[in-house]
Design a protein around this motif. Structure first.
Motif, PDB file in Angstrom:
ATOM      1  N   LEU A 277       0.851  -1.187   0.000  1.00  0.00           N
ATOM      2  CA  LEU A 277       0.000   0.000   0.000  1.00  0.00           C
ATOM      3  C   LEU A 277       0.883   1.231   0.000  1.00  0.00           C
ATOM      4  CD1 LEU A 277      -2.700  -0.999   2.665  1.00  0.00           C
ATOM      5  CD2 LEU A 277      -2.740  -1.381   0.200  1.00  0.00           C
ATOM      6  N   ARG A 278       0.593   2.143  -0.925  1.00  0.00           N
ATOM      7  CA  ARG A 278       1.393   3.359  -1.038  1.00  0.00           C
ATOM      8  C   ARG A 278       0.491   4.589  -1.020  1.00  0.00           C
ATOM      9  NH1 ARG A 278       6.447   1.480  -2.502  1.00  0.00           N
ATOM     10  NH2 ARG A 278       6.513  -0.324  -3.886  1.00  0.00           N
ATOM     11  N   SER A 279       1.000   5.641  -0.404  1.00  0.00           N
ATOM     12  CA  SER A 279       0.350   6.942  -0.446  1.00  0.00           C
ATOM     13  C   SER A 279       1.327   7.882  -1.124  1.00  0.00           C
ATOM     14  CB  SER A 279       0.025   7.425   0.972  1.00  0.00           C
ATOM     15  OG  SER A 279      -0.584   8.701   0.925  1.00  0.00           O
ATOM     16  N   GLY A 280       1.041   8.232  -2.372  1.00  0.00           N
ATOM     17  CA  GLY A 280       2.011   8.975  -3.169  1.00  0.00           C
ATOM     18  C   GLY A 280       3.237   8.109  -3.396  1.00  0.00           C
ATOM     19  N   ASP A 281       4.411   8.633  -3.038  1.00  0.00           N
ATOM     20  CA  ASP A 281       5.651   7.876  -3.187  1.00  0.00           C
ATOM     21  C   ASP A 281       6.014   7.110  -1.918  1.00  0.00           C
ATOM     22  OD1 ASP A 281       5.980   8.808  -5.768  1.00  0.00           O
ATOM     23  OD2 ASP A 281       7.122  10.569  -5.115  1.00  0.00           O
ATOM     24  N   LYS A 282       5.194   7.218  -0.900  1.00  0.00           N
ATOM     25  CA  LYS A 282       5.514   6.628   0.402  1.00  0.00           C
ATOM     26  C   LYS A 282       4.824   5.284   0.589  1.00  0.00           C
ATOM     27  CE  LYS A 282       5.228   7.637   5.361  1.00  0.00           C
ATOM     28  NZ  LYS A 282       4.709   8.603   6.380  1.00  0.00           N
ATOM     29  N   THR A 283       5.587   4.276   0.972  1.00  0.00           N
ATOM     30  CA  THR A 283       5.013   2.975   1.298  1.00  0.00           C
ATOM     31  C   THR A 283       4.488   3.027   2.726  1.00  0.00           C
ATOM     32  OG1 THR A 283       6.587   1.835  -0.151  1.00  0.00           O
ATOM     33  CG2 THR A 283       5.449   0.499   1.493  1.00  0.00           C
ATOM     34  N   VAL A 284       3.205   2.718   2.903  1.00  0.00           N
ATOM     35  CA  VAL A 284       2.590   2.826   4.236  1.00  0.00           C
ATOM     36  C   VAL A 284       2.303   1.463   4.866  1.00  0.00           C
ATOM     37  CG1 VAL A 284       1.614   5.102   3.797  1.00  0.00           C
ATOM     38  CG2 VAL A 284       0.275   3.059   3.228  1.00  0.00           C
ATOM     39  N   ALA A 285       2.293   0.414   4.072  1.00  0.00           N
ATOM     40  CA  ALA A 285       2.034  -0.913   4.652  1.00  0.00           C
ATOM     41  C   ALA A 285       2.378  -2.007   3.646  1.00  0.00           C
ATOM     42  CB  ALA A 285       0.577  -1.052   5.078  1.00  0.00           C
ATOM     43  N   VAL A 286       2.736  -3.149   4.185  1.00  0.00           N
ATOM     44  CA  VAL A 286       2.908  -4.366   3.389  1.00  0.00           C
ATOM     45  C   VAL A 286       2.087  -5.465   4.060  1.00  0.00           C
ATOM     46  CG1 VAL A 286       4.511  -6.225   2.785  1.00  0.00           C
ATOM     47  CG2 VAL A 286       5.158  -3.857   2.389  1.00  0.00           C
ATOM     48  N   ILE A 287       1.334  -6.210   3.264  1.00  0.00           N
ATOM     49  CA  ILE A 287       0.463  -7.253   3.802  1.00  0.00           C
ATOM     50  C   ILE A 287       0.848  -8.606   3.216  1.00  0.00           C
ATOM     51  CG2 ILE A 287      -1.934  -8.043   4.049  1.00  0.00           C
ATOM     52  CD1 ILE A 287      -2.817  -5.133   3.566  1.00  0.00           C
ATOM     53  N   PHE A 288       0.994  -9.594   4.098  1.00  0.00           N
ATOM     54  CA  PHE A 288       1.214 -10.986   3.684  1.00  0.00           C
ATOM     55  C   PHE A 288       0.013 -11.813   4.134  1.00  0.00           C
ATOM     56  CE2 PHE A 288       5.543  -9.366   3.997  1.00  0.00           C
ATOM     57  CZ  PHE A 288       6.146  -9.896   2.862  1.00  0.00           C
TER      58      PHE A 288
END
Length: 284
Positions: free
Chosen positions: A250-261
């Motif tokens: 999950l990204r907001s603009g160029d920033k990664t805010v979360a990764v889900i497995f």
């Protein structure tokens, strides 16, 4: 030494990463070992793979001792740092089986550092017990006992395969689409009765500080969290090859805010891991 570095760096990194769950620690361990190897007499490096693996393993055992103390005061569940898996390496993974699943890396936190070393060397990198005994400076029977103890702690029988059930992209896509649409009923239909959600914010962003263990709560919290992130600005999702499997980024603009497995068993998702600690998302 340069030729040796090119030949063994990837192997040693995978060993160190799975021993520590940290990219930075793994890189430090490998660099430290090669730096020290420059001063080793060539006679000792007749079997460079075994010697270097032994050095990296010992270095990681030391790192694990200090890491365990830090995790005792960590805010909320501690999850391993996600790592990018180049697309071209995915097919090789199934031949070499040198990357454990993300869910398995989480479980490895239950083990002592030495049990973890035996497990990674045996199940991820395919070393024989005599080789493991040599690397750890232990008797072969002791290494077999450590492996048996590790399996018991992980809840895996001696006959049960280590490989996790593969999650097809279609299942991951359906899950993500349902979350984005706020279709909680459909999300519920994809979750097992005993599903558990782990979120790692490290005390730096909003995240549950203990595992969520009821299906209704898991569905509501995930849908609510996604809605909350969307309300903060433009949010987009993508699938990415992470840890040898398909992860959701999950990204907001160029920033990664979360990764889900997602872990899939018997047609349902039973374990969900959400990494939100920004320190663990810089490489994604």
């Amino acid at each position: 030494m340069e030729e040796m570095y090119d030949q063994y760096r990837a192997l040693l990194f995978k060993l160190a990463y799975q021993m520590t769950g940290s990219i930075a620690d793994a890189e430090d361990a490998v660099q430290d070992v090669f730096f020290k190897a420059c001063d080793i007499h060539p006679e000792k490096l007749k079997e460079p793979k075994a010697y270097l693996c032994k050095m990296v393993t010992n270095r990681c055992l030391d790192l694990q001792k200090s890491a365990r103390r830090k995790r005792e005061v960590y805010v909320g569940p501690w999850l391993p740092e996600p790592i990018r898996t180049p697309e071209e390496d995915l097919q090789e993974k199934f031949v070499r089986r040198d990357l454990l699943s993300y869910a398995m890396l989480v479980l490895l936190e239950r083990l002592t550092p030495t049990e973890r070393a035996v497990f990674v060397l045996r199940e991820a990198l395919g070393f024989d017990y005599p080789e493991i005994a040599e690397l750890l400076g232990k008797r072969e029977t002791n290494c077999r006992m450590l492996m048996s103890r590790a399996r018991s702690k992980l809840g895996i029988s001696e006959e049960e395969p280590i490989a996790a059930e593969a999650v097809e992209l279609d299942w991951v896509s359906r899950f993500l689409t349902s979350l984005e649409q706020g279709n909680v009923d459909h999300v519920l239909s994809l979750l097992s009765e005993d599903v558990i959600l782990f979120t790692d914010g490290g005390g730096k962003v909003v995240a549950a500080t203990s595992p969520i263990q009821t299906r209704d709560q898991v569905a509501l919290i995930l849908a609510g969290a996604l809605h909350g992130l969307k309300s903060q600005g433009s949010l987009h999702s993508e699938f990415a090859p992470l840890n040898g499997e398909t992860g959701i980024v999950l990204r907001s603009g160029d920033k990664t805010v979360a990764v889900i497995f997602l872990q899939h068993r018997r047609g349902k998702f039973d374990r969900i891991y959400v990494v939100r600690n920004p320190d663990k998302l810089t490489r994604v």
